[in-house]
Design a protein around this motif. Structure first.
Motif, PDB file in Angstrom:
ATOM      1  N   TYR A   1       0.788  -1.080   0.067  1.00  0.00           N
ATOM      2  CA  TYR A   1       0.110   0.056   0.151  1.00  0.00           C
ATOM      3  C   TYR A   1       0.981   1.182   0.135  1.00  0.00           C
ATOM      4  CZ  TYR A   1      -3.996  -2.926   0.978  1.00  0.00           C
ATOM      5  OH  TYR A   1      -4.995  -4.056   0.736  1.00  0.00           O
ATOM      6  N   THR A   2       0.427   2.289  -0.740  1.00  0.00           N
ATOM      7  CA  THR A   2       0.883   3.537  -0.777  1.00  0.00           C
ATOM      8  C   THR A   2       0.789   4.456   0.212  1.00  0.00           C
ATOM      9  OG1 THR A   2       0.587   3.307  -3.287  1.00  0.00           O
ATOM     10  CG2 THR A   2       1.363   5.441  -2.712  1.00  0.00           C
ATOM     11  N   GLU A   3       1.814   4.942   1.034  1.00  0.00           N
ATOM     12  CA  GLU A   3       1.922   5.796   2.056  1.00  0.00           C
ATOM     13  C   GLU A   3       1.264   7.146   1.232  1.00  0.00           C
ATOM     14  OE1 GLU A   3       2.038   5.578   4.940  1.00  0.00           O
ATOM     15  OE2 GLU A   3       3.214   3.939   5.336  1.00  0.00           O
ATOM     16  N   GLU A   4       0.493   8.031   2.107  1.00  0.00           N
ATOM     17  CA  GLU A   4      -0.134   9.272   1.355  1.00  0.00           C
ATOM     18  C   GLU A   4       0.861  10.330   1.015  1.00  0.00           C
ATOM     19  OE1 GLU A   4      -3.778  12.411   2.055  1.00  0.00           O
ATOM     20  OE2 GLU A   4      -3.721  10.662   3.517  1.00  0.00           O
ATOM     21  N   GLY A   5       2.114  10.203   1.720  1.00  0.00           N
ATOM     22  CA  GLY A   5       3.044  11.092   1.408  1.00  0.00           C
ATOM     23  C   GLY A   5       3.561  10.859  -0.122  1.00  0.00           C
ATOM     24  N   ILE A   6       3.875   9.823  -0.428  1.00  0.00           N
ATOM     25  CA  ILE A   6       4.061   9.447  -1.751  1.00  0.00           C
ATOM     26  C   ILE A   6       3.205   9.968  -2.710  1.00  0.00           C
ATOM     27  CG2 ILE A   6       4.905   7.720  -3.296  1.00  0.00           C
ATOM     28  CD1 ILE A   6       6.650   8.053  -0.709  1.00  0.00           C
TER      29      ILE A   6
ATOM     30  N   LEU B   1      -8.793  -6.107  -7.453  1.00  0.00           N
ATOM     31  CA  LEU B   1      -8.953  -7.400  -7.172  1.00  0.00           C
ATOM     32  C   LEU B   1      -9.513  -7.668  -5.763  1.00  0.00           C
ATOM     33  CD1 LEU B   1      -6.005  -9.444  -8.507  1.00  0.00           C
ATOM     34  CD2 LEU B   1      -8.362  -9.576  -9.072  1.00  0.00           C
ATOM     35  N   ASP B   2      -9.249  -7.112  -4.641  1.00  0.00           N
ATOM     36  CA  ASP B   2      -9.724  -7.308  -3.396  1.00  0.00           C
ATOM     37  C   ASP B   2     -11.044  -6.884  -3.152  1.00  0.00           C
ATOM     38  OD1 ASP B   2     -10.215  -7.522  -0.770  1.00  0.00           O
ATOM     39  OD2 ASP B   2      -8.133  -7.037  -0.092  1.00  0.00           O
ATOM     40  N   PRO B   3     -12.117  -7.581  -3.059  1.00  0.00           N
ATOM     41  CA  PRO B   3     -13.401  -6.871  -2.877  1.00  0.00           C
ATOM     42  C   PRO B   3     -13.499  -6.095  -1.795  1.00  0.00           C
ATOM     43  CG  PRO B   3     -13.331  -9.201  -2.324  1.00  0.00           C
ATOM     44  CD  PRO B   3     -12.151  -8.888  -2.909  1.00  0.00           C
ATOM     45  N   LEU B   4     -13.027  -6.232  -0.647  1.00  0.00           N
ATOM     46  CA  LEU B   4     -12.953  -5.320   0.597  1.00  0.00           C
ATOM     47  C   LEU B   4     -12.475  -3.854   0.079  1.00  0.00           C
ATOM     48  CD1 LEU B   4     -11.699  -7.639   3.281  1.00  0.00           C
ATOM     49  CD2 LEU B   4     -14.049  -6.842   2.972  1.00  0.00           C
TER      50      LEU B   4
ATOM     51  N   VAL C   1      -3.340   7.136 -12.669  1.00  0.00           N
ATOM     52  CA  VAL C   1      -2.035   6.931 -11.799  1.00  0.00           C
ATOM     53  C   VAL C   1      -1.847   5.445 -11.600  1.00  0.00           C
ATOM     54  CG1 VAL C   1      -2.071   9.153 -10.538  1.00  0.00           C
ATOM     55  CG2 VAL C   1      -3.771   7.180  -9.893  1.00  0.00           C
ATOM     56  N   SER C   2      -0.714   4.982 -10.885  1.00  0.00           N
ATOM     57  CA  SER C   2      -0.743   3.380 -10.780  1.00  0.00           C
ATOM     58  C   SER C   2       0.303   3.209  -9.650  1.00  0.00           C
ATOM     59  CB  SER C   2      -0.372   2.824 -12.200  1.00  0.00           C
ATOM     60  OG  SER C   2      -0.199   1.543 -11.876  1.00  0.00           O
ATOM     61  N   ASN C   3      -0.030   2.192  -8.759  1.00  0.00           N
ATOM     62  CA  ASN C   3       1.058   1.616  -8.184  1.00  0.00           C
ATOM     63  C   ASN C   3       0.767   0.112  -8.214  1.00  0.00           C
ATOM     64  OD1 ASN C   3       2.843   0.306  -6.146  1.00  0.00           O
ATOM     65  ND2 ASN C   3       1.414   0.791  -4.739  1.00  0.00           N
ATOM     66  N   PRO C   4       1.315  -0.548  -9.576  1.00  0.00           N
ATOM     67  CA  PRO C   4       1.031  -1.939  -9.835  1.00  0.00           C
ATOM     68  C   PRO C   4       1.420  -3.000  -9.044  1.00  0.00           C
ATOM     69  CG  PRO C   4       2.733  -0.999 -11.267  1.00  0.00           C
ATOM     70  CD  PRO C   4       2.218   0.211 -10.359  1.00  0.00           C
ATOM     71  N   PRO C   5       1.191  -4.166  -9.187  1.00  0.00           N
ATOM     72  CA  PRO C   5       1.821  -5.218  -8.510  1.00  0.00           C
ATOM     73  C   PRO C   5       3.246  -5.363  -8.742  1.00  0.00           C
ATOM     74  CG  PRO C   5      -0.343  -6.011  -9.465  1.00  0.00           C
ATOM     75  CD  PRO C   5      -0.211  -4.697 -10.051  1.00  0.00           C
TER      76      PRO C   5
ATOM     77  N   GLU D   1      -7.379   4.304 -12.487  1.00  0.00           N
ATOM     78  CA  GLU D   1      -6.270   3.528 -11.723  1.00  0.00           C
ATOM     79  C   GLU D   1      -6.876   2.085 -11.692  1.00  0.00           C
ATOM     80  OE1 GLU D   1      -3.652   3.451  -7.587  1.00  0.00           O
ATOM     81  OE2 GLU D   1      -5.430   4.724  -7.605  1.00  0.00           O
ATOM     82  N   LEU D   2      -5.810   1.137 -12.071  1.00  0.00           N
ATOM     83  CA  LEU D   2      -6.222  -0.102 -12.419  1.00  0.00           C
ATOM     84  C   LEU D   2      -5.813  -1.236 -11.345  1.00  0.00           C
ATOM     85  CD1 LEU D   2      -5.063  -0.702 -16.212  1.00  0.00           C
ATOM     86  CD2 LEU D   2      -7.259  -0.116 -15.254  1.00  0.00           C
ATOM     87  N   SER D   3      -5.108  -0.667 -10.275  1.00  0.00           N
ATOM     88  CA  SER D   3      -4.808  -1.423  -9.302  1.00  0.00           C
ATOM     89  C   SER D   3      -5.052  -0.460  -7.988  1.00  0.00           C
ATOM     90  CB  SER D   3      -3.500  -2.361  -9.221  1.00  0.00           C
ATOM     91  OG  SER D   3      -3.162  -3.018  -8.170  1.00  0.00           O
ATOM     92  N   ALA D   4      -5.986   0.109  -7.599  1.00  0.00           N
ATOM     93  CA  ALA D   4      -6.167   1.096  -6.546  1.00  0.00           C
ATOM     94  C   ALA D   4      -6.062   0.626  -5.176  1.00  0.00           C
ATOM     95  CB  ALA D   4      -7.657   1.616  -7.184  1.00  0.00           C
ATOM     96  N   GLY D   5      -6.075  -0.457  -4.726  1.00  0.00           N
ATOM     97  CA  GLY D   5      -6.008  -0.723  -3.374  1.00  0.00           C
ATOM     98  C   GLY D   5      -7.001   0.144  -2.563  1.00  0.00           C
ATOM     99  N   GLU D   6      -6.755   0.852  -1.700  1.00  0.00           N
ATOM    100  CA  GLU D   6      -7.742   1.662  -0.697  1.00  0.00           C
ATOM    101  C   GLU D   6      -7.637   3.136  -1.310  1.00  0.00           C
ATOM    102  OE1 GLU D   6      -5.972   1.353   3.186  1.00  0.00           O
ATOM    103  OE2 GLU D   6      -6.933  -0.757   3.436  1.00  0.00           O
ATOM    104  N   GLY D   7      -7.060   3.516  -2.373  1.00  0.00           N
ATOM    105  CA  GLY D   7      -7.277   4.762  -3.074  1.00  0.00           C
ATOM    106  C   GLY D   7      -6.190   5.798  -2.797  1.00  0.00           C
ATOM    107  N   ALA D   8      -4.936   5.477  -1.950  1.00  0.00           N
ATOM    108  CA  ALA D   8      -4.096   6.390  -1.320  1.00  0.00           C
ATOM    109  C   ALA D   8      -3.495   7.260  -2.615  1.00  0.00           C
ATOM    110  CB  ALA D   8      -2.886   5.636  -0.687  1.00  0.00           C
ATOM    111  N   LEU D   9      -3.335   6.622  -3.445  1.00  0.00           N
ATOM    112  CA  LEU D   9      -2.703   7.728  -4.922  1.00  0.00           C
ATOM    113  C   LEU D   9      -3.916   8.752  -5.318  1.00  0.00           C
ATOM    114  CD1 LEU D   9      -0.543   5.482  -7.186  1.00  0.00           C
ATOM    115  CD2 LEU D   9       0.072   7.346  -5.540  1.00  0.00           C
TER     116      LEU D   9
END
Length: 390
Positions: A7-12, A56-59, A97-101, A30-38
């Motif tokens: 997961y991306t730190e918000e500062g990044i 991918l993660d439904p949560l 934007v993207s932080n891919p696997p 964003e294609l791999s958004a995680g929790e949306g930090a970016l």
């Protein structure tokens, strides 16, 4: 199943947003958004931008739906689900934007089809491929011409010799706008060294701005991206007394300069506060308890700060002036023509200075930034550009 999520730190994300070129995008994907930090700093920068995500993660998809208005897909973007989700939307997004696997994967028939779309199958003939490569190509499929995508990628992709041919071939579809090195350990769950990489589709430029972890920036050529940013540190060394030029920052605020009734230079230009010859007080070197910086004929003055004026430069034609703390005074070797440097600065550096400048509100540049450009300039000059041409 491991989703390879770091997961991306918000500062990044804030740093990434501050590096973006001037633009006004309408729709971000964003294609791999995680929790949306970016996405958080993007929303703050452009409150009305439309958001589309895949995850991918439904949560995480549930969190994205509750945090961001827009379209949110719970899909694997390296599958036929991507084609269904983005039918009619290829080449339509004006920002991403993207932080891919960060991972290897078994090459699928779908992966091969992506590679063949770009004529890159010959680069990856084996049974394994990096996920980051495929994500980069998927974004290029989604982006409109001249749209930007900002990636966070591991050093392996950005710098290793193993991917030099891929980086070279990638430049046929886009060019690098800027690259910034991120300190190791900036991501939860991994110590991988990473970089922010901003690409612009269908755009051609000979150079880009590189910033290292110390904050020093230097302009490099697209070919440097191909070879893995080798030797960038030589031009990114901090400014020191060993340099053959001088860079000094003023010590008085613009308000203090004005209150003294003496000639001064601030970001707004030259101010002839004194009506007669410069007084002895100005030459004394110390005013109001501070050691002041003055400038004289032949010096170059560069605005250090100010979103609209950062990087603007002039030559002092005559007289003597106080220099405010918003300005750098540059003095070159006596053999070098100041006007030649000013031409270089205004033509090669100033048009792209926002890519080097830091800060989200008041943009600013550092002494190390100026030093890097000065070193580059001094490498290019010829004997015809010596002081005899002043």
């Amino acid at each position: 199943m491991s989703l390879e999520q770091y997961y991306t730190e918000e500062g990044i994300g804030e740093r990434l947003a501050s590096m973006l070129p001037v633009m006004n995008p309408h729709e971000c994907v964003e294609l791999s958004a995680g929790e949306g930090a970016l996405l958080l700093p993007i929303i703050r920068k452009w409150p009305n931008i439309k958001i589309t995500t895949c995850e991918l993660d439904p949560l995480n998809v549930s969190k994205l739906k509750s945090s961001f208005k827009g379209k949110h897909h719970n899909i694997d973007v390296l599958s036929d689900s991507f084609e269904k989700a983005f039918k009619g939307k290829l080449a339509s997004f004006d920002f991403a934007v993207s932080n891919p696997p960060f991972s290897w994967r078994d090459t699928s028939e779908y992966d091969i089809a992506i590679l063949e779309t770009f004529g890159l199958r010959d680069l990856f003939p084996g049974s394994r491929i990096r996920s980051e490569v495929l994500f980069i190509l998927q974004y290029l499929r989604l982006l409109a011409e001249l749209a930007c995508v900002a990636f966070i990628l591991p050093e392996f992709i950005v710098c290793s010799a193993a991917f030099s041919k891929f980086r070279y071939r990638l430049l046929a579809f886009c060019n690098v706008v800027s690259i910034a090195e991120i300190n190791s350990g900036a991501f939860k769950g991994t110590e991988a060294k990473t970089y922010i990489l901003i690409l612009k589709k269908g755009w051609s430029s000979e150079s880009f701005i590189y910033t290292d972890t110390s904050g020093s920036s230097v302009k490099k050529q697209q070919k440097d991206f191909c070879v893995g940013l080798k030797q960038l540190h030589l031009d990114s060394l901090p400014y020191s007394d060993a340099d053959e030029f001088s860079i000094k920052r003023g010590t008085l605020s613009g308000k203090e300069c004005k209150s003294l009734g003496l000639p001064f230079f601030h970001t707004s230009g030259f101010h002839e506060s004194a009506t007669d010859v410069v007084s002895l007080q100005l030459r004394s070197g110390v005013i109001t308890g501070k050691k002041v910086l003055t400038t004289t004929k032949g010096d170059i003055l560069i605005n250090r700060v100010g979103s609209r004026v950062v990087g603007r430069a002039v030559i002092v034609e005559d007289g003597q002036y106080l220099v405010s703390d918003c300005v750098f005074r540059v003095r070159l070797p006596s053999s070098v023509c100041s006007k030649t440097f000013l031409t270089f600065w205004m033509k090669e550096v100033f048009p792209n200075i926002t890519l080097t400048a830091r800060g989200t509100c008041a943009k600013y540049i550092t002494i190390n930034d100026v030093a890097a450009f000065l070193r580059e300039f001094l490498k290019t000059i010829t004997p015809s550009h010596t002081a005899s041409t002043r």
